[in-house]
Design an enzyme around this catalytic site. Structure first.
Site, PDB file in Angstrom:
ATOM      1  N   ASP A  84       0.810  -1.222   0.000  1.00 52.08           N
ATOM      2  CA  ASP A  84       0.000   0.000   0.000  1.00 52.08           C
ATOM      3  C   ASP A  84       0.845   1.275   0.000  1.00 52.08           C
ATOM      4  O   ASP A  84       1.903   1.340   0.641  1.00 52.08           O
ATOM      5  CB  ASP A  84      -0.893  -0.020   1.246  1.00 52.08           C
ATOM      6  CG  ASP A  84      -2.019   0.993   1.184  1.00 52.08           C
ATOM      7  OD1 ASP A  84      -2.530   1.242   0.083  1.00 52.08           O
ATOM      8  OD2 ASP A  84      -2.384   1.518   2.250  1.00 52.08           O
ATOM      9  N   GLU A 136      -4.059   6.656  -7.120  1.00 52.21           N
ATOM     10  CA  GLU A 136      -4.881   7.655  -6.434  1.00 52.21           C
ATOM     11  C   GLU A 136      -4.896   8.945  -7.241  1.00 52.21           C
ATOM     12  O   GLU A 136      -3.862   9.382  -7.754  1.00 52.21           O
ATOM     13  CB  GLU A 136      -4.317   7.921  -5.032  1.00 52.21           C
ATOM     14  CG  GLU A 136      -5.080   8.973  -4.236  1.00 52.21           C
ATOM     15  CD  GLU A 136      -4.495   9.145  -2.833  1.00 52.21           C
ATOM     16  OE1 GLU A 136      -4.266   8.111  -2.176  1.00 52.21           O
ATOM     17  OE2 GLU A 136      -4.257  10.286  -2.418  1.00 52.21           O
ATOM     18  N   HIS A 183      -6.982  10.270   5.687  1.00 53.96           N
ATOM     19  CA  HIS A 183      -6.191   9.293   6.416  1.00 53.96           C
ATOM     20  C   HIS A 183      -6.048   9.699   7.888  1.00 53.96           C
ATOM     21  O   HIS A 183      -6.088  10.876   8.231  1.00 53.96           O
ATOM     22  CB  HIS A 183      -4.789   9.178   5.804  1.00 53.96           C
ATOM     23  CG  HIS A 183      -4.775   8.643   4.412  1.00 53.96           C
ATOM     24  ND1 HIS A 183      -4.596   9.438   3.308  1.00 53.96           N
ATOM     25  CD2 HIS A 183      -4.914   7.383   3.941  1.00 53.96           C
ATOM     26  CE1 HIS A 183      -4.609   8.690   2.226  1.00 53.96           C
ATOM     27  NE2 HIS A 183      -4.810   7.438   2.570  1.00 53.96           N
ATOM     28  N   GLY A 212      -8.874   6.142   3.961  1.00 54.39           N
ATOM     29  CA  GLY A 212      -9.292   6.917   5.126  1.00 54.39           C
ATOM     30  C   GLY A 212     -10.635   6.492   5.675  1.00 54.39           C
ATOM     31  O   GLY A 212     -11.370   7.301   6.260  1.00 54.39           O
ATOM     32  N   VAL A 234      -8.808   0.297   5.658  1.00 55.76           N
ATOM     33  CA  VAL A 234      -8.937   0.618   7.077  1.00 55.76           C
ATOM     34  C   VAL A 234      -7.585   0.409   7.757  1.00 55.76           C
ATOM     35  O   VAL A 234      -6.967  -0.647   7.599  1.00 55.76           O
ATOM     36  CB  VAL A 234      -9.989  -0.275   7.769  1.00 55.76           C
ATOM     37  CG1 VAL A 234     -10.077   0.052   9.256  1.00 55.76           C
ATOM     38  CG2 VAL A 234     -11.347  -0.125   7.098  1.00 55.76           C
ATOM     39  N   THR A 236      -6.325   3.087  10.762  1.00 56.67           N
ATOM     40  CA  THR A 236      -6.337   3.762  12.062  1.00 56.67           C
ATOM     41  C   THR A 236      -7.314   3.125  13.040  1.00 56.67           C
ATOM     42  O   THR A 236      -7.048   3.066  14.240  1.00 56.67           O
ATOM     43  CB  THR A 236      -6.669   5.259  11.878  1.00 56.67           C
ATOM     44  OG1 THR A 236      -5.673   5.844  11.016  1.00 56.67           O
ATOM     45  CG2 THR A 236      -6.666   5.987  13.194  1.00 56.67           C
TER      46      THR A 236
END
Length: 286
Positions: A84, A136, A183, A212, A234, A236
């Site tokens: 990632d 992105e 994020h 985020g 996912v 955090t």
């Protein structure tokens, strides 16, 4: 179970108008928690290792990747590995031999023309080696400690027309879009622009990815999947679950020194969060 392919999981999810949960992992406890939560939910899952996580592990990709592969091969649900937010071409080139079937190449920090050229080159290299590639467009914000962009800042939202041209020009297999999430959010207060998401879904033929997602409330996640999001990242939320459980454990037991005890509490909390999020994402689709 053999290691799954991210592209296969996403293709099947898109056909069913569902989404695959992709969880960022940093430690062995993260890996075990994601697999345990996915097994309890009976759902396929993607284990994600970010470039930041590799940096944290002294720049060594293989120790965490080998652990993820071993856990995936012993899981009773399909598990894929995804590299990632890769900015380093050197790290990109280490992905195939480490067991990754997909990579998110992150050149979004560059001006549009630079992003397109760098991503095109990365996609050509990845496809020649059988890797599924995500990119992105639009700045999601909040990464590396930077504050989220203001909603009206240039580049804070993904433009559908530019996105269509970007996908055509790069040949990527999926696109992470900026529609209001950020994020590293520790509060679930992000408001997604569902109208923009609808336009992006209509304009693009590739799966859409939501970064985020920890900051998005449950109803927002359900609406995002209904609006065309096929991969939900996912990170955090797992760290918050782990940290909260460890903090609670050590507060109640200040004499504790056996790390297995408090790390075990953190692992169980992460597994519960994985199961919960997968359950939320299953509320919509065919």
């Amino acid at each position: 179970m053999p290691l799954a392919s991210t592209g296969d999981l996403i293709t099947r999810a898109a056909a069913a108008r569902r989404a695959v949960a992709a969880f960022n992992v940093i430690t062995l406890e993260h890996i075990e928690a994601v697999v345990a939560g996915a097994e309890t939910a009976g759902s396929p899952v993607v284990l994600q290792v970010s470039e930041n996580a590799v940096t944290y592990r002294y720049g060594r990709l293989l120790p965490l990747a080998r652990a993820a592969v071993a856990a995936a091969e012993r899981a009773c649900v399909p598990v894929a590995l995804h590299l990632d937010h890769v900015q380093s071409d050197d790290l990109l080139r280490r992905a195939p031999d480490a067991g990754f079937s997909s990579v998110m190449y992150d050149a979004a920090r560059l001006p549009y023309a630079g992003n397109l050229a760098a991503t095109r080159a990365a996609a050509d290299w990845a496809h020649a080696r059988g890797l599924w590639i995500e990119a992105e467009l639009g700045e999601i914000g909040g990464k590396d400690g930077r504050p989220p962009l203001d909603a009206h800042a240039p580049g804070a939202r993904t433009d559908p027309t530019r996105a269509r041209d970007f996908v055509a020009g790069t040949g990527v297999d999926a696109l992470a879009v900026a529609v209001g999430s950020a994020h590293a959010m520790t509060t679930r207060t992000a408001v997604l622009d569902l109208g923009l998401l609808k336009r992006l879904s209509a304009a693009l033929s590739v799966p859409l990815v939501l970064h985020g997602s920890s900051g998005v409330p449950d109803d927002g996640l359900v609406a995002a999947v209904g609006g065309g999001i096929t991969k939900v990242n996912v990170g955090t939320a797992l760290n918050a679950a782990m940290t909260g459980a460890i903090r609670e454990f050590l507060t109640a037991r200040p004499e504790a020194v056996d790390s297995r005890q408090y790390l075990g509490a953190g692992r169980e909390a992460m597994a519960r969060e994985v199961r919960r999020i997968i359950g939320v994402l299953s509320r919509t689709g065919g």
